[in-house]
Motif scaffolding. Structure first.
Motif, PDB file in Angstrom:
ATOM      1  N   ALA A 405       7.193 -32.143 -36.257  1.00  0.00           N
ATOM      2  CA  ALA A 405       5.731 -32.301 -35.594  1.00  0.00           C
ATOM      3  C   ALA A 405       5.177 -31.316 -34.993  1.00  0.00           C
ATOM      4  O   ALA A 405       3.929 -31.060 -34.911  1.00  0.00           O
ATOM      5  CB  ALA A 405       6.297 -33.310 -34.304  1.00  0.00           C
ATOM      6  N   ALA A 409       1.346 -30.181 -35.958  1.00  0.00           N
ATOM      7  CA  ALA A 409       0.246 -29.887 -35.058  1.00  0.00           C
ATOM      8  C   ALA A 409      -0.552 -28.680 -35.346  1.00  0.00           C
ATOM      9  O   ALA A 409      -1.593 -28.612 -35.064  1.00  0.00           O
ATOM     10  CB  ALA A 409       1.177 -29.825 -33.569  1.00  0.00           C
ATOM     11  N   LEU A 427       1.106 -37.521 -33.938  1.00  0.00           N
ATOM     12  CA  LEU A 427       1.732 -36.560 -33.078  1.00  0.00           C
ATOM     13  C   LEU A 427       2.502 -37.193 -31.983  1.00  0.00           C
ATOM     14  O   LEU A 427       3.900 -36.926 -31.516  1.00  0.00           O
ATOM     15  CB  LEU A 427       0.885 -35.471 -32.688  1.00  0.00           C
ATOM     16  CG  LEU A 427       1.606 -34.099 -32.136  1.00  0.00           C
ATOM     17  CD1 LEU A 427       2.319 -33.529 -33.294  1.00  0.00           C
ATOM     18  CD2 LEU A 427       0.347 -32.867 -31.773  1.00  0.00           C
ATOM     19  N   ARG A 431       6.644 -37.240 -31.670  1.00  0.00           N
ATOM     20  CA  ARG A 431       7.226 -36.677 -30.291  1.00  0.00           C
ATOM     21  C   ARG A 431       7.921 -37.570 -29.369  1.00  0.00           C
ATOM     22  O   ARG A 431       9.068 -37.369 -28.852  1.00  0.00           O
ATOM     23  CB  ARG A 431       6.381 -35.636 -29.685  1.00  0.00           C
ATOM     24  CG  ARG A 431       5.847 -34.502 -30.456  1.00  0.00           C
ATOM     25  CD  ARG A 431       4.801 -33.462 -29.802  1.00  0.00           C
ATOM     26  NE  ARG A 431       4.876 -32.072 -30.554  1.00  0.00           N
ATOM     27  CZ  ARG A 431       3.722 -31.433 -30.278  1.00  0.00           C
ATOM     28  NH1 ARG A 431       2.675 -31.770 -29.650  1.00  0.00           N
ATOM     29  NH2 ARG A 431       3.786 -30.327 -30.903  1.00  0.00           N
TER      30      ARG A 431
END
Length: 453
Positions: A405, A409, A427, A431
């Protein structure tokens, strides 16, 4: 032809299709999409409501953009994601309308998602795949893709047990389960899916199917259709099918490998070029873009905490950021194909699994490849043998969902391609699932994910 005329034409076609299905004894149509967590969601309509669905759509909350695999909501208020407000319209794609061979009385169609005013929903993964295909085609490039997908057939119960413990790749599995395997082949043929092969795989009770290459959108559609058909056939045999990245902790998991190739004006760009192994400069730049993006792409193609239990070196899972000629330990494997078989040259991305949304996969891979072309990227030296032994300095791909992740990002080309809402949804879901399973052991993760895919 104007938008109104197109809608009327589609409505007429939908009425004709509904009449045909009704005459064939089809009573309901499953309308499916895949959410950000990779779970196939559905709404169904009676066959006589198909035309209405095509004209007006079927209502569905946009909250599924931030559903996790266990049906929790990872809201992102600043992007307007996860709110109870709003509605979308699910519009069936009649080009993919299919009578389901293993579910009598049912048909299926994938949907595109639009808002109430008819504008494309920015988090619709299927429309994202369409958009990336259009960007490639605007450059004269035509991508072809196909999937290999693996599953484990298990007897019900807790803990479940594999339906067979016969040897990996062994003919004994086909003998013991010949009716089951034959029924899968027959069902896929009845749905006009071009099955290339079906065979036992490594883990007890594990099998794999490969479908023929097609345009990327069709390849993703056919993966969903094939997977749910296998699931239905398995259920009719009193068994359960798991496509989860890891079914039983400590065993080799299920991959969902992506094969891809490129053409321009009918020319195969993976063959006959001046580069290594016959690659053209365009094909090499495209593959270099995919290789460069792989750490970020893991958040798309290996999206579950269970995915990283599968990512074990020396297990043919493609855990190193490298490429190689017919190297099954490399994350990106170049497959030249037989020299006398036109269109057989391709590349295989080995680090993905079936928890992935295939529409996000094909769209993101195209986006990464186009970035490679724009940036003029080139491939590094290929790796021979097991990178863990032959090239120990080769970078590992992310080893946790959190790391994937974070890489996602940071990778601007995917953020740009997806757009802020879709990028934010991916995202947030990744998460949220990473937090949920933090501190859980492999068996807890495998058990929680086993029947979600």
């Amino acid at each position: 032809m104007g938008a109104r005329e197109v809608r009327e034409q589609r409505h007429r076609l939908a009425r004709q299709e509904a009449a045909r299905l009704g005459a064939e004894g089809i009573h309901a149509v499953a309308l499916s999409w895949v959410d950000t967590a990779g779970v196939t969601r559905v709404k169904a309509v009676p066959t006589n409501r198909l035309a209405h669905a095509v004209r007006h759509g079927v209502g569905m909350s946009p909250v599924f953009d931030v559903y996790t695999s266990d049906d929790a909501i990872a809201a992102v208020p600043e992007l307007g994601l996860g709110s109870p407000d709003g509605d979308l319209r699910l519009i069936p794609d009649l080009d993919r309308l299919t009578v389901l061979a293993a579910q009598p009385g049912w048909a299926w169609a994938p949907v595109d998602r639009y808002d109430q005013e008819g504008a494309p929903h920015p988090v619709c993964a299927r429309l994202f795949a369409r958009r990336m295909m259009a960007q490639a085609e605007a450059r004269g490039l035509r991508a072809r893709m196909g999937f290999e997908t693996e599953w484990v057939a298990m007897r019900p119960g807790e803990p479940p047990t594999p339906v067979t413990t016969a040897p990996a790749y062994g003919m004994t599995r086909i003998v013991e389960l010949s009716d089951y395997v034959r029924d899968i082949v027959e069902a896929l043929a009845a749905e006009n899916l071009d099955l290339l092969q079906i065979h036992p795989e490594y883990t007890p009770g594990q099998f794999e199917i490969s479908t023929a290459s097609a345009d990327p959108l069709r390849a993703a559609d056919e993966l969903i259709l094939a997977r749910e058909t296998v699931r239905a056939v398995t259920a009719r045999h009193g068994l359960r099918a798991s496509f989860a990245p890891i079914v039983m902790a400590g065993q080799v998991g299920n991959g969902c490998h992506l094969h891809l190739s490129l053409q321009r004006g009918g020319e195969d760009l993976f063959r006959g070029g001046p580069g290594r192994y016959g690659l053209t400069s365009t094909a090499e730049a495209f593959l270099a873009g995919v290789l460069d993006a792989l750490p970020a792409l893991m958040a798309i193609g290996a999206p579950s905490p269970a995915s990283y239990l599968r990512q074990v070196p020396s297990h043919w899972a493609g855990v190193f950021q490298c490429w190689g000629l017919e190297n099954r330990e490399a994350a990106l494997r170049l497959v030249p194909g037989p020299p006398d078989e036109s269109g057989s040259a391709n590349a295989e991305v080995k680090c993905f699994d079936a928890a992935a949304n295939p529409y996000l996969v094909v769209g993101a891979v195209i986006a990464a490849g186009l970035h490679g072309i724009d940036a003029g990227l080139t491939l590094p030296d290929p790796v021979q043998g097991d990178p863990a032994v032959s090239a120990p300095d080769t970078p590992r791909l992310p080893e946790t969902l959190t790391e994937a992740a974070d890489r996602f990002a940071e990778y601007e080309p995917l953020r740009t391609a997806l757009g802020a809402p879709a990028h934010g949804a991916v995202l947030a879901v990744r998460r949220a699932e990473a937090r949920q399973f933090a501190g859980h052991g492999p068996e807890e993760i495998a058990s929680a994910i086993r029947w979600r895919y």
